[in-house]
Design an enzyme around this catalytic site. Sequence first.
Site, PDB file in Angstrom:
ATOM      1  NE  ARG A 269      -3.611   2.536   1.152  1.00 46.17           N
ATOM      2  CZ  ARG A 269      -4.531   3.118   0.389  1.00 46.17           C
ATOM      3  NH1 ARG A 269      -4.734   2.726  -0.855  1.00 46.17           N
ATOM      4  NH2 ARG A 269      -5.257   4.101   0.887  1.00 46.17           N
ATOM      5  CB  THR A 271      -0.142   6.965   1.861  1.00 47.71           C
ATOM      6  OG1 THR A 271       0.864   6.721   2.828  1.00 47.71           O
ATOM      7  CG2 THR A 271      -1.309   6.006   2.053  1.00 47.71           C
ATOM      8  CD  GLU A 364      -9.515 -22.656  28.479  1.00 47.85           C
ATOM      9  OE1 GLU A 364      -8.554 -22.886  29.226  1.00 47.85           O
ATOM     10  OE2 GLU A 364      -9.661 -23.174  27.360  1.00 47.85           O
ATOM     11  CD  GLN A 368     -11.130  -7.619  32.976  1.00 49.50           C
ATOM     12  OE1 GLN A 368     -11.646  -8.577  32.421  1.00 49.50           O
ATOM     13  NE2 GLN A 368     -10.517  -6.654  32.318  1.00 49.50           N
TER      14      GLN A 368
END
Lengths: 382, 274
Positions: A269, A271, A364, A368
């Site tokens: 790509r 740019t 699983e 947290q």
Amino acid sequence: MFNPTISEEQSQLLETARKFAVERIIPVAHEYDETEKFPTELFREAWELGLMNVELPEAYGGLGLSTLDGCLIAEELGYGCAGIETSIMCNHLGALPLMVGGSEEQKDKWLGRLSEDFEFISYACSEPDAGSDVAGMKAKLTKKEGGGWILNGQKRWITNASHAGIYTGFATIDPALKHKGITAFVVDRNAKGVSVGKKEKKLGQRASDTADVLFEDVEIPDEQILGEPGKGFYIAMEVFDKSRPMIGACAAGLIRRCLDESCKYALERKTFGVPIGNHQAIQMILADMAISYEASRLMYMKAAWEVDAGKKRTLTSSLAKCFSADAAVKAATDAVQVFGGYGYTREYPVEKLYRDAKLLQIYEGTSQVQRMVIARGLLRGA
Amino acid sequence: MTKILVTVKRIPDPDENLKFANGGLDLSSVKWVPNAFDEYAVETALRLAEDVGSKKTKHAEIIVLSICPAKQRQHMTQFLAMGGDRGVIVDANDADYDTAAIAKMIAKVAQDEGVDMVITGKLSQDNEGNQVGQRVAALLGWPQACFAAEVDWDQGSNSLKVAREVDDGVETKQVPLPALVTVDLRVVLPTSVRNGINPADHKFTDGPRLASLRGITMAKRKKVKTVTPADLGVESAGGEKTTTINKPAARAAGQMVGSVEELVEKLATEAKVL
């Protein structure tokens, strides 16, 4: 000593897993993601190649490979498709309560089925109101006069539930006992009173089947209780210690896929007149992905090595699972960013990686819960 | 039982860049991979031997032969993992021998083992010689069917019907056993190989099979015999010599042209293709 070198035999095992991922999984992964169909024939091929029950002991017709071998294979499959990896490796999770808590007779009877025939075994632990909070489960085993038990309850988010022939699971003999009431069992799909509920429509990992399992007055004879009644919680925790490194491995595979897709695209790509890989902003993203891949890989390898060496591994398993899952979500988010507008379309492979990665932080034990496990371990030792 | 000898070769990974040094290739750090056409040869043999209705029944013993340094035999392990029954390694650096010498070694092994078929890839992807199969058949005085796209084993008449990829289409010929077959790409399509036992419409998985994990763990227990070229009566490496290997010239940069007229002008005067 922990040694992250790959042996010649391991590299041959991986070659099969890698070829299976690249030649068989990747060409069809997009289709099964779109249609949410279950690729049964692909799984049958995985079973025939031995990719499905890698750690099943030789005594029960398996290959008896190590957890590290299993994890290295999981990384390759996770590279191909995390959903397909989850369903293939689910047999390991489903078999673990038997391997951890089963008697010789129980192992012989139930594990033998997995090597003799192409059959799924599901791990039925989570419930509508108790996912990561295992001790809060409501499924109930009631003692029958004259021996045996009656099982009632509902399990949720059970991988491969619609296709499994065997379920291993957990229920309480008395909710007041909390975790000391949890009891492990194994049951055939065709037992009277066992049924499968609705299949979930998911954000990602859509080739994998996820459904409810319902138990209505199911007879569980004493010989289908794994370990002692009331000791199931310890089986569940040991199962997770042994299965979590594999989630880390799947995450590492997904990160490597993000990295490969992003590097390739960064060279294609253009740019501002140059390939986007020439822009430092993209280079930083790619470098971060490579860092997280390497770290995730080493962490799951260390955790798997500890399982194989029979060491106390709760901490490393949680560290590996938590870090790699979070890193995979970050890497997949960044991969979509590298692809820009194209990355957000379903024509390109990265939006699927983004959706698939999210589940790694949830199943699983959520990220947290992993942190809770880690912190409690730290404070207990302080 | 019918015996099939399959020859396999390791080659530098064709997907990686090669290093050049001192008028030749620097192979010191290449990754060795199995020659793809040899994978097709092994797959052909496995399909001929296999009874898809009963995994325990086999209709042929498959002997895998490779000429390579005995220590660099990972490709041999892979082919045994795919399902080859046993191996023979000729401990030598194959690059030091010309095709005539290589063919002599293979023919001698075929004779010593008393095989009924030799199956080879049509060529090796590294030097694309396409000579070994034909030479082996000549040395043995056997019929040959090269560039096989389909193989039909008629066990009743003890012959092979082989569909060959030739320039103007597909030629089918029947060869009595013992015979030599070299295989082309399309032999690994799902229904290209038939042994008269499996249902005629049985579809194998497309392409050469992957080595199963069990196959890999079992491979190290399979017998591999190591011999030397001298054991096979080959003392000379042959008369053919590689003088130099040069890197292909780098492609020159292209030119930007301003108009169709300029393009035609340059094609006519500079490129001289019009």
